[in-house]
Design a protein around this motif. Structure first.
Motif, mmCIF file in Angstrom:
data_model
loop_
_atom_site.group_PDB
_atom_site.id
_atom_site.type_symbol
_atom_site.label_atom_id
_atom_site.label_comp_id
_atom_site.label_asym_id
_atom_site.label_seq_id
_atom_site.Cartn_x
_atom_site.Cartn_y
_atom_site.Cartn_z
ATOM 1 N N ALA A 194 0.830 -1.202 0.000
ATOM 2 C CA ALA A 194 0.000 0.000 0.000
ATOM 3 C C ALA A 194 0.868 1.257 0.000
ATOM 4 O O ALA A 194 0.526 2.257 -0.645
ATOM 5 C CB ALA A 194 -0.934 -0.016 1.196
ATOM 6 N N SER A 195 1.990 1.206 0.697
ATOM 7 C CA SER A 195 2.904 2.338 0.714
ATOM 8 C C SER A 195 3.473 2.595 -0.681
ATOM 9 O O SER A 195 3.566 3.752 -1.123
ATOM 10 C CB SER A 195 4.030 2.085 1.704
ATOM 11 O OG SER A 195 5.008 3.083 1.606
ATOM 12 N N ALA A 201 1.396 9.369 -5.839
ATOM 13 C CA ALA A 201 1.927 10.701 -5.530
ATOM 14 C C ALA A 201 2.836 11.209 -6.640
ATOM 15 O O ALA A 201 2.925 12.416 -6.878
ATOM 16 C CB ALA A 201 2.678 10.670 -4.207
ATOM 17 N N MET A 202 3.503 10.321 -7.349
ATOM 18 C CA MET A 202 4.395 10.730 -8.441
ATOM 19 C C MET A 202 3.650 11.018 -9.741
ATOM 20 O O MET A 202 4.256 11.489 -10.695
ATOM 21 C CB MET A 202 5.442 9.644 -8.678
ATOM 22 C CG MET A 202 6.496 9.586 -7.622
ATOM 23 S SD MET A 202 7.757 8.427 -8.106
ATOM 24 C CE MET A 202 7.904 7.487 -6.635
ATOM 25 N N VAL A 240 -0.441 15.204 -2.985
ATOM 26 C CA VAL A 240 0.914 14.632 -2.987
ATOM 27 C C VAL A 240 1.457 14.596 -1.567
ATOM 28 O O VAL A 240 2.011 13.582 -1.115
ATOM 29 C CB VAL A 240 1.847 15.439 -3.922
ATOM 30 C CG1 VAL A 240 3.289 15.002 -3.745
ATOM 31 C CG2 VAL A 240 1.417 15.280 -5.362
ATOM 32 N N VAL A 241 1.299 15.696 -0.839
ATOM 33 C CA VAL A 241 1.769 15.756 0.552
ATOM 34 C C VAL A 241 1.044 14.719 1.400
ATOM 35 O O VAL A 241 1.663 13.991 2.191
ATOM 36 C CB VAL A 241 1.593 17.180 1.123
ATOM 37 C CG1 VAL A 241 1.894 17.205 2.604
ATOM 38 C CG2 VAL A 241 2.456 18.166 0.368
ATOM 39 N N LEU A 242 -0.267 14.633 1.215
ATOM 40 C CA LEU A 242 -1.047 13.670 1.976
ATOM 41 C C LEU A 242 -0.634 12.231 1.649
ATOM 42 O O LEU A 242 -0.457 11.404 2.557
ATOM 43 C CB LEU A 242 -2.541 13.865 1.695
ATOM 44 C CG LEU A 242 -3.483 12.936 2.451
ATOM 45 C CD1 LEU A 242 -3.422 13.240 3.946
ATOM 46 C CD2 LEU A 242 -4.896 13.087 1.918
ATOM 47 N N LEU A 243 -0.441 11.934 0.373
ATOM 48 C CA LEU A 243 -0.047 10.572 -0.020
ATOM 49 C C LEU A 243 1.342 10.214 0.490
ATOM 50 O O LEU A 243 1.594 9.071 0.891
ATOM 51 C CB LEU A 243 -0.109 10.431 -1.545
ATOM 52 C CG LEU A 243 -1.512 10.337 -2.132
ATOM 53 C CD1 LEU A 243 -1.461 10.472 -3.645
ATOM 54 C CD2 LEU A 243 -2.165 9.025 -1.733
ATOM 55 N N ILE A 244 2.253 11.162 0.500
ATOM 56 C CA ILE A 244 3.603 10.886 1.021
ATOM 57 C C ILE A 244 3.549 10.634 2.527
ATOM 58 O O ILE A 244 4.227 9.739 3.043
ATOM 59 C CB ILE A 244 4.569 12.029 0.665
ATOM 60 C CG1 ILE A 244 4.841 11.996 -0.844
ATOM 61 C CG2 ILE A 244 5.865 11.917 1.449
ATOM 62 C CD1 ILE A 244 5.676 13.136 -1.350
ATOM 63 N N LEU A 245 2.735 11.395 3.249
ATOM 64 C CA LEU A 245 2.588 11.156 4.689
ATOM 65 C C LEU A 245 1.950 9.794 4.960
ATOM 66 O O LEU A 245 2.362 9.077 5.885
ATOM 67 C CB LEU A 245 1.764 12.271 5.331
ATOM 68 C CG LEU A 245 2.440 13.638 5.416
ATOM 69 C CD1 LEU A 245 1.473 14.674 5.956
ATOM 70 C CD2 LEU A 245 3.688 13.545 6.272
#
Length: 86
Positions: A8-9, A16-17, A26-31
């Motif tokens: 999932a990560s 995000a890319m 993008v910020v939310l997906l990276i977190l």
């Protein structure tokens, strides 16, 4: 089950890319990806440590430890007395 977190990560990082993803997403997906990697590491460590942990039944009781110490002391005394006789 902890491997799901790693997959999932990776999916979150790929999304995000994507160039069409808004900046806030993008910020939310990276977190989220970071949290999932952390969950994967904790799950992996938990499975590793649970395989190493000893069962409570295998632990030596204090009475048995005392008995083993007395036997070891008796052997030492017997060995030292046999050396003195020689």
């Amino acid at each position: 089950m902890h491997w799901f977190y790693l997959i999932a990560s990776l999916v979150c990082m790929v999304v995000a890319m994507n160039h069409r993803t808004p900046n806030w997403a993008v910020v939310l997906l990276i977190l989220v990806a970071l949290a999932l990697v952390l969950a994967w590491m904790l799950g992996w460590l938990a499975t590793r440590l649970s395989g190493v942990r000893r069962d409570d039944v295998q632990m030596i009781a204090p009475e048995e430890i005392r008995r083993l110490r007395e036997q070891a002391e008796a052997r030492r005394n017997q060995a030292s007395s046999s050396e003195e006789e020689s």
